[in-house]
Design a protein around this motif. Structure first.
Motif, PDB file in Angstrom:
ATOM      1  N   HIS A   1       0.787   4.905   6.369  1.00 18.09           N
ATOM      2  CA  HIS A   1       0.588   3.523   5.944  1.00 18.09           C
ATOM      3  C   HIS A   1       1.686   2.599   6.484  1.00 18.09           C
ATOM      4  O   HIS A   1       1.465   1.418   6.725  1.00 18.09           O
ATOM      5  CB  HIS A   1       0.569   3.460   4.421  1.00 18.09           C
TER       6      HIS A   1
ATOM      7  N   THR B   1      -9.994   2.283   5.124  1.00 21.81           N
ATOM      8  CA  THR B   1      -8.966   1.574   4.353  1.00 21.81           C
ATOM      9  C   THR B   1      -8.171   0.618   5.228  1.00 21.81           C
ATOM     10  O   THR B   1      -7.758  -0.455   4.776  1.00 21.81           O
ATOM     11  CB  THR B   1      -8.009   2.586   3.689  1.00 21.81           C
TER      12      THR B   1
ATOM     13  N   CYS C   1       0.857  -1.185   0.000  1.00 22.04           N
ATOM     14  CA  CYS C   1       0.000   0.000   0.000  1.00 22.04           C
ATOM     15  C   CYS C   1       0.890   1.231   0.000  1.00 22.04           C
ATOM     16  O   CYS C   1       2.113   1.146  -0.099  1.00 22.04           O
ATOM     17  CB  CYS C   1      -0.913   0.011   1.208  1.00 22.04           C
TER      18      CYS C   1
ATOM     19  N   VAL D   1      -9.881   1.903  -2.619  1.00 23.66           N
ATOM     20  CA  VAL D   1     -10.813   2.048  -1.506  1.00 23.66           C
ATOM     21  C   VAL D   1     -11.349   3.469  -1.464  1.00 23.66           C
ATOM     22  O   VAL D   1     -10.580   4.433  -1.372  1.00 23.66           O
ATOM     23  CB  VAL D   1     -10.141   1.710  -0.159  1.00 23.66           C
TER      24      VAL D   1
ATOM     25  N   TYR E   1      -6.832  -3.382   4.843  1.00 21.88           N
ATOM     26  CA  TYR E   1      -5.477  -3.889   5.103  1.00 21.88           C
ATOM     27  C   TYR E   1      -5.512  -5.083   6.053  1.00 21.88           C
ATOM     28  O   TYR E   1      -4.915  -6.130   5.796  1.00 21.88           O
ATOM     29  CB  TYR E   1      -4.601  -2.819   5.771  1.00 21.88           C
TER      30      TYR E   1
ATOM     31  N   ASP F   1     -14.338   5.241   0.824  1.00 23.11           N
ATOM     32  CA  ASP F   1     -15.352   5.000   1.868  1.00 23.11           C
ATOM     33  C   ASP F   1     -15.977   6.279   2.419  1.00 23.11           C
ATOM     34  O   ASP F   1     -16.811   6.216   3.329  1.00 23.11           O
ATOM     35  CB  ASP F   1     -14.738   4.193   3.013  1.00 23.11           C
TER      36      ASP F   1
ATOM     37  N   SER G   1     -13.851  -3.442   1.002  1.00 22.22           N
ATOM     38  CA  SER G   1     -13.853  -2.098   0.431  1.00 22.22           C
ATOM     39  C   SER G   1     -15.255  -1.641   0.053  1.00 22.22           C
ATOM     40  O   SER G   1     -15.595  -0.461   0.186  1.00 22.22           O
ATOM     41  CB  SER G   1     -12.942  -2.061  -0.808  1.00 22.22           C
TER      42      SER G   1
ATOM     43  N   GLY H   1     -10.786   7.952  -0.117  1.00 21.60           N
ATOM     44  CA  GLY H   1     -10.411   6.889   0.806  1.00 21.60           C
ATOM     45  C   GLY H   1     -10.047   7.469   2.154  1.00 21.60           C
ATOM     46  O   GLY H   1      -9.236   8.398   2.244  1.00 21.60           O
TER      47      GLY H   1
ATOM     48  N   LYS I   1      -5.875   4.231  -1.512  1.00 18.60           N
ATOM     49  CA  LYS I   1      -7.046   5.070  -1.278  1.00 18.60           C
ATOM     50  C   LYS I   1      -7.412   5.768  -2.588  1.00 18.60           C
ATOM     51  O   LYS I   1      -6.562   5.991  -3.453  1.00 18.60           O
ATOM     52  CB  LYS I   1      -6.753   6.119  -0.198  1.00 18.60           C
TER      53      LYS I   1
ATOM     54  N   ILE J   1      -3.146  -2.032  -2.530  1.00 17.68           N
ATOM     55  CA  ILE J   1      -4.342  -1.376  -2.000  1.00 17.68           C
ATOM     56  C   ILE J   1      -4.052   0.113  -1.862  1.00 17.68           C
ATOM     57  O   ILE J   1      -3.095   0.507  -1.178  1.00 17.68           O
ATOM     58  CB  ILE J   1      -4.737  -1.953  -0.631  1.00 17.68           C
TER      59      ILE J   1
END
Length: 597
Positions: A63, A161, A53, A139, A165, A141, A189, A157, A107, A105
């Motif tokens: 991250h 997220t 990520c 992702v 993960y 959200d 997701s 994102g 955002k 992955i």
């Protein structure tokens, strides 16, 4: 609204790399490619699917803080709020390469998608035999971005997220196939919703500081890169009013712009409450409790609660709420609820992952607790004679004046204590004063029962004020009550100035057994001792003179180097230069001045 704009750093340019080096110092199982700012597991298990990520820095622990066994294999870090470039990401893919494949992955931000996507395609062009072994998950959200507004760019994102993960990473750790890990990441997701709220925007090191919101405003729907939200509220509502509004954005199916998840009532969820970087642990605990309470009022079943700093926005004073809507049935594309929870519960050694309970929150106890018997120290000993003031009405009025004066002086005493101590003295004294006023209204403090009234004040100081000030006041008033009782005979009922003097001297002596402070010490002892010592020389006529002496002693603390108390830890010359009196001493001054009037 003021906000933090000073930082501890070498230079803004070196901050990200310095931080990543610190992270690797915490966890020696991690390695750092400094040139490309890639944090990765030093010796990964290459028989298992890797998760990669990344994105702009400034969201720590996301991250890189989630790199560790059971979550991420590697993270590629850009500068603050800026995506890493494609060559950095390609290096990240190389570092986590393995036998089973990699799931990337990211955002939903344009820079992240473009740079990570470009790196994936370049990797496939360089390694055509491995092209199908790198999967890509985006992702988004954020429910603050409506469907019309985000029709093309999609939702941002946010903190949800990290649930992607964790759940996908745990399945990879168990040995799941590339398609299994990819599929569960996609499912999570598509099943999360997040909304954020802030008191102010954050400050990026190296940039000009500016305030965005007034003291009375909050902003709902703020992004994690200082993007403005979709609405502001003023005045700032209490949590009990704010949280339901946020949950409505997450769960409502009536809003055509924000009905992203199929909530139906009596739904089952995982709750993640995320600190965006600048909320105190004390406030944050209250936020978590209120969110849990509001969800249960809605009939939503919470299977897990995760709380803490998962995806921050530097030092933003705000928080976000994420709901993972759990499946109520399973099918070929929908995982079992039990699988989702067990993957979430799997342990990880990633430094950024917060402790959580592998069980639902306990039921809230709403019934009243059984009454507690008072300890012997709280029971008033029966007295054959009630001691009364020479003027009971004036006695009560003088206490009321002193308490009201403390309430009025709170802001000034707080200002002093912010400079000279820990900032709570004004509020502590105000809280105690208000509690004493309440006891007067209840009839528990009266001029016809001095000992009982003083014991009540002592208990207020102990139980309501608390802390150092509360203990000192409680000891003094307890000793004062004792002194009065020892100086009076059963035949006498009215306390004379001479008896007050003896009782005050006794109380000060007892107080000295519990504190090393002696005048001049820049503490509340300075004006208290000045008053007691002057008054007892001639109790019949020295009250006003004693008060003036106490006022002078409190004023004198502006020029005294602290030997005890809160100010002993503050550089003395600075206090003298700013002419800041001791806050505790000032509180005693305020009380005595109003007793005199």
């Amino acid at each position: 609204m003021s906000f933090q704009n000073k930082h501890f750093l070498n230079t803004p340019e070196s901050l990200v790399l310095d931080s990543l080096q610190g992270l690797c110092a915490v966890n020696p199982r991690l390695a750092l490619d400094s040139q490309n700012k890639v944090v990765h597991i030093a010796s990964p298990d290459r028989t298992k699917v890797a998760l990669l990520c990344g994105g702009g820095s400034g969201h720590e622990p996301a991250h890189a803080g989630f790199v560790g066994q059971g979550i991420l294999t590697g993270a590629v870090c850009g500068n603050v709020f800026a995506s890493p470039n494609a060559s950095q990401v390609r290096r990240g893919i190389d570092l986590v390469e393995n036998d089973k494949g990699t799931v990337i992955i990211v955002k939903n931000y344009t820079g992240d998608i473009l740079n990570f996507g470009l790196a994936k395609e370049q990797y496939a062009a360089l390694h055509p035999d491995k092209a199908d072994r790198v999967k890509f998950v985006i992702v988004g959200d954020d429910v603050a971005v409506g469907k019309t507004q985000g029709a093309i760019v999609g939702r941002r994102g946010l903190a949800g997220t990290v649930l992607v993960y964790k759940i996908a990473g745990a399945l990879a750790q168990r040995g799941g196939s590339l398609n299994e890990v990819y599929s569960i990441a996609q499912w999570v997701s598509s099943s999360i919703a997040t909304v954020g709220v802030g008191l102010e925007h954050c400050h990026v090191p190296g940039t000009v500081a500016s305030s965005h919101l007034s003291d009375s405003e909050i902003e709902i729907g703020m992004g994690i890169h200082n993007e403005s939200g979709n609405r502001r509220l003023s005045p700032v509502p209490p949590l009990s009013k704010l949280i339901p509004q946020l949950l409505d954005l997450l769960t409502s199916t009536n809003d055509p712009e924000r009905s992203f998840l199929p909530f139906k009532g009596k739904d089952e969820v995982v709750l993640l409450v995320n600190n965006l970087g600048g909320i105190s642990e004390l406030e944050f605990g209250g936020i978590v409790a209120e969110v849990r309470r509001a969800l249960e009022i809605q009939g939503i079943v919470i299977h897990r609660v995760l709380a803490g700093s998962f995806m921050t926005s530097l030092n933003m004073p705000g928080f976000s709420i994420t709901l993972l809507l759990l499946p109520n049935t399973s099918s070929g594309s929908t995982p079992e609820l039990s699988l989702i929870l067990s993957l979430l519960d799997d342990k990880s050694d990633a430094p950024g992952w917060k402790w959580s309970s592998a069980s639902p929150p306990a039921a809230v106890v709403t019934e009243l607790a059984a009454p507690v018997e008072l300890s012997p120290g709280k029971v008033q000993v029966p007295r054959t004679t009630l001691l009364k003031s020479a003027d009971p009405k004036s006695f009560i009025l003088s206490i009321e004046r002193a308490c009201n004066a403390l309430v009025t002086a709170e802001s000034e005493i707080t200002r002093m204590d912010v400079i000279a101590g820990d900032g709570d003295c004004g509020l502590t004294l105000k809280t105690g004063a208000e509690a004493v006023l309440a006891k007067i209204r209840e009839g528990n403090i009266k001029g016809t029962d001095l000992v009982g009234s003083i014991i009540t004040i002592s208990q207020v100081a102990e139980e309501v004020m608390g802390g150092t000030s509360g203990a000192l006041y409680s000891i003094f008033f307890s000793a004062l009550a004792q002194g009065l009782q020892t100086q009076i005979s059963d035949a006498e009922t009215t306390v004379t100035p001479q008896i007050w003097g003896l009782a005050l001297t006794s109380a000060l002596t007892k107080l000295y057994t519990y504190t090393r402070a002696r005048p001049p010490s820049r503490t509340l002892v300075d004006p208290l001792a000045a008053f007691v010592e002057t008054f007892t020389k001639n109790p019949a006529s020295n009250f006003a003179t004693a008060v003036h002496g106490a006022v002078a002693a409190a004023e004198g603390t502006k020029n005294i180097e602290a030997k005890a108390g809160r100010s002993a830890y503050v550089e003395g010359d600075r206090l003298k230069e700013q002419q800041v009196a001791d806050p505790g001493a000032w509180g005693v001054k305020v009380i005595l001045e109003r007793l005199l009037v």
